[in-house]
Design an enzyme around this catalytic site. Sequence first.
Site, PDB file in Angstrom:
ATOM      1  N   GLU A 105       0.837  -1.214   0.000  1.00 36.49           N
ATOM      2  CA  GLU A 105       0.000   0.000   0.000  1.00 36.49           C
ATOM      3  C   GLU A 105       0.867   1.256   0.000  1.00 36.49           C
ATOM      4  O   GLU A 105       2.016   1.225   0.431  1.00 36.49           O
ATOM      5  CB  GLU A 105      -0.881   0.012   1.253  1.00 36.49           C
ATOM      6  CG  GLU A 105      -2.347  -0.278   1.000  1.00 36.49           C
ATOM      7  CD  GLU A 105      -3.113   0.789   0.226  1.00 36.49           C
ATOM      8  OE1 GLU A 105      -2.493   1.609  -0.493  1.00 36.49           O
ATOM      9  OE2 GLU A 105      -4.347   0.808   0.336  1.00 36.49           O
ATOM     10  N   ASP A 106       0.276   2.356  -0.442  1.00 38.58           N
ATOM     11  CA  ASP A 106       1.001   3.623  -0.385  1.00 38.58           C
ATOM     12  C   ASP A 106       0.963   4.221   1.010  1.00 38.58           C
ATOM     13  O   ASP A 106       1.976   4.606   1.563  1.00 38.58           O
ATOM     14  CB  ASP A 106       0.451   4.623  -1.430  1.00 38.58           C
ATOM     15  CG  ASP A 106      -1.051   4.851  -1.332  1.00 38.58           C
ATOM     16  OD1 ASP A 106      -1.740   4.159  -0.544  1.00 38.58           O
ATOM     17  OD2 ASP A 106      -1.560   5.736  -2.053  1.00 38.58           O
ATOM     18  N   PHE A 130      -1.438  16.482   4.859  1.00 41.81           N
ATOM     19  CA  PHE A 130      -1.717  15.908   3.540  1.00 41.81           C
ATOM     20  C   PHE A 130      -0.459  15.966   2.673  1.00 41.81           C
ATOM     21  O   PHE A 130       0.230  16.980   2.621  1.00 41.81           O
ATOM     22  CB  PHE A 130      -2.861  16.674   2.861  1.00 41.81           C
ATOM     23  CG  PHE A 130      -3.333  16.008   1.616  1.00 41.81           C
ATOM     24  CD1 PHE A 130      -4.140  14.872   1.678  1.00 41.81           C
ATOM     25  CD2 PHE A 130      -2.939  16.484   0.374  1.00 41.81           C
ATOM     26  CE1 PHE A 130      -4.555  14.234   0.522  1.00 41.81           C
ATOM     27  CE2 PHE A 130      -3.353  15.844  -0.792  1.00 41.81           C
ATOM     28  CZ  PHE A 130      -4.163  14.727  -0.708  1.00 41.81           C
TER      29      PHE A 130
HETATM   30  P1  IMP Z   1      -7.576   5.131   4.894  1.00 45.78           P
HETATM   31  O1  IMP Z   1      -8.685   4.203   4.496  1.00 45.78           O
HETATM   32  O2  IMP Z   1      -8.096   6.292   5.706  1.00 45.78           O
HETATM   33  O3  IMP Z   1      -6.433   4.436   5.605  1.00 45.78           O
HETATM   34  O4  IMP Z   1      -7.056   5.829   3.575  1.00 45.78           O
HETATM   35  C1  IMP Z   1      -6.106   5.284   2.744  1.00 45.78           C
HETATM   36  C2  IMP Z   1      -6.111   5.968   1.402  1.00 45.78           C
HETATM   37  O5  IMP Z   1      -6.351   7.378   1.505  1.00 45.78           O
HETATM   38  C3  IMP Z   1      -4.751   5.836   0.744  1.00 45.78           C
HETATM   39  O6  IMP Z   1      -4.649   4.645   0.004  1.00 45.78           O
HETATM   40  C4  IMP Z   1      -4.667   7.095  -0.091  1.00 45.78           C
HETATM   41  O7  IMP Z   1      -5.229   6.844  -1.364  1.00 45.78           O
HETATM   42  C5  IMP Z   1      -5.524   8.106   0.631  1.00 45.78           C
HETATM   43  N1  IMP Z   1      -4.703   9.065   1.417  1.00 45.78           N
HETATM   44  C6  IMP Z   1      -4.630   9.159   2.763  1.00 45.78           C
HETATM   45  N2  IMP Z   1      -3.815  10.163   3.149  1.00 45.78           N
HETATM   46  C7  IMP Z   1      -3.350  10.727   2.004  1.00 45.78           C
HETATM   47  C8  IMP Z   1      -2.440  11.828   1.746  1.00 45.78           C
HETATM   48  O8  IMP Z   1      -1.887  12.505   2.637  1.00 45.78           O
HETATM   49  N3  IMP Z   1      -2.206  12.108   0.427  1.00 45.78           N
HETATM   50  C9  IMP Z   1      -2.788  11.412  -0.590  1.00 45.78           C
HETATM   51  N4  IMP Z   1      -3.626  10.378  -0.383  1.00 45.78           N
HETATM   52  C10 IMP Z   1      -3.914  10.038   0.908  1.00 45.78           C
END
Ligand code: IMP
Length: 181
Positions: free
Chosen positions: A103-104, A156
């Site tokens: 994952e990123d 972000f």
């Molecule tokens: P989660 O379900 O809240 O853990 O969100 C994960 C997803 O949100 C990641 O796979 C990203 O696509 C997106 N995301 C969360 N934080 C960032 C950020 O700071 N920059 C860009 N994308 C983000």
Amino acid sequence: MDNTIQIKDKTFVVSIPETDILREVERVASEINRDLAGKNPLFLSVLNGSFMFTADLMKRITIPCEVSFVKLASYQGVATTGKVKEVIGINEDLTGRTIVIVEDIVDTGLTMQRLLESLGTRRPKEIHIATLLVKPDKLKVDLDIEYVAMRIPNDFIVGYGLDYDGLGRNFKDIYTVINEE
Ligand code: IMP
């Protein structure tokens, strides 16, 4: 300042240069090489955000392994369930396999939780998580994330695969938004 970029209404500044990213990717790769040798792991890269991390990570994995790509498709669930995320693109049989989700970023962790639930129904032997980034202060669910390249604050970010409204994925460094003052 030329270490800033503008995307739409937001200005970003370099916060993690490529050399620092690659050093941590290298470390994660050697941990995986050490831990999963002999298990023929199947790396499942979650598109779009993890494409750059996946490429740099896989170049440093030296044990026999496979790599494949999945996507999460959001659709409006029936009744009151709201948005549901479905995992698409898995063509492999996961039965008995050692899986590494690539994952990123893990933010609230809800996306990862959904992925684990979905992959778990396909009877893999074990599922490991490798993520480029974690925002520990925002984690809402209890996850065992074994391989983390970097932990970052809540701000972000864009670059190195991550986007703001579809833009910014192509930058080799990671940038953090600058709050307008
Ligand atoms: P989660 O379900 O809240 O853990 O969100 C994960 C997803 O949100 C990641 O796979 C990203 O696509 C997106 N995301 C969360 N934080 C960032 C950020 O700071 N920059 C860009 N994308 C983000």
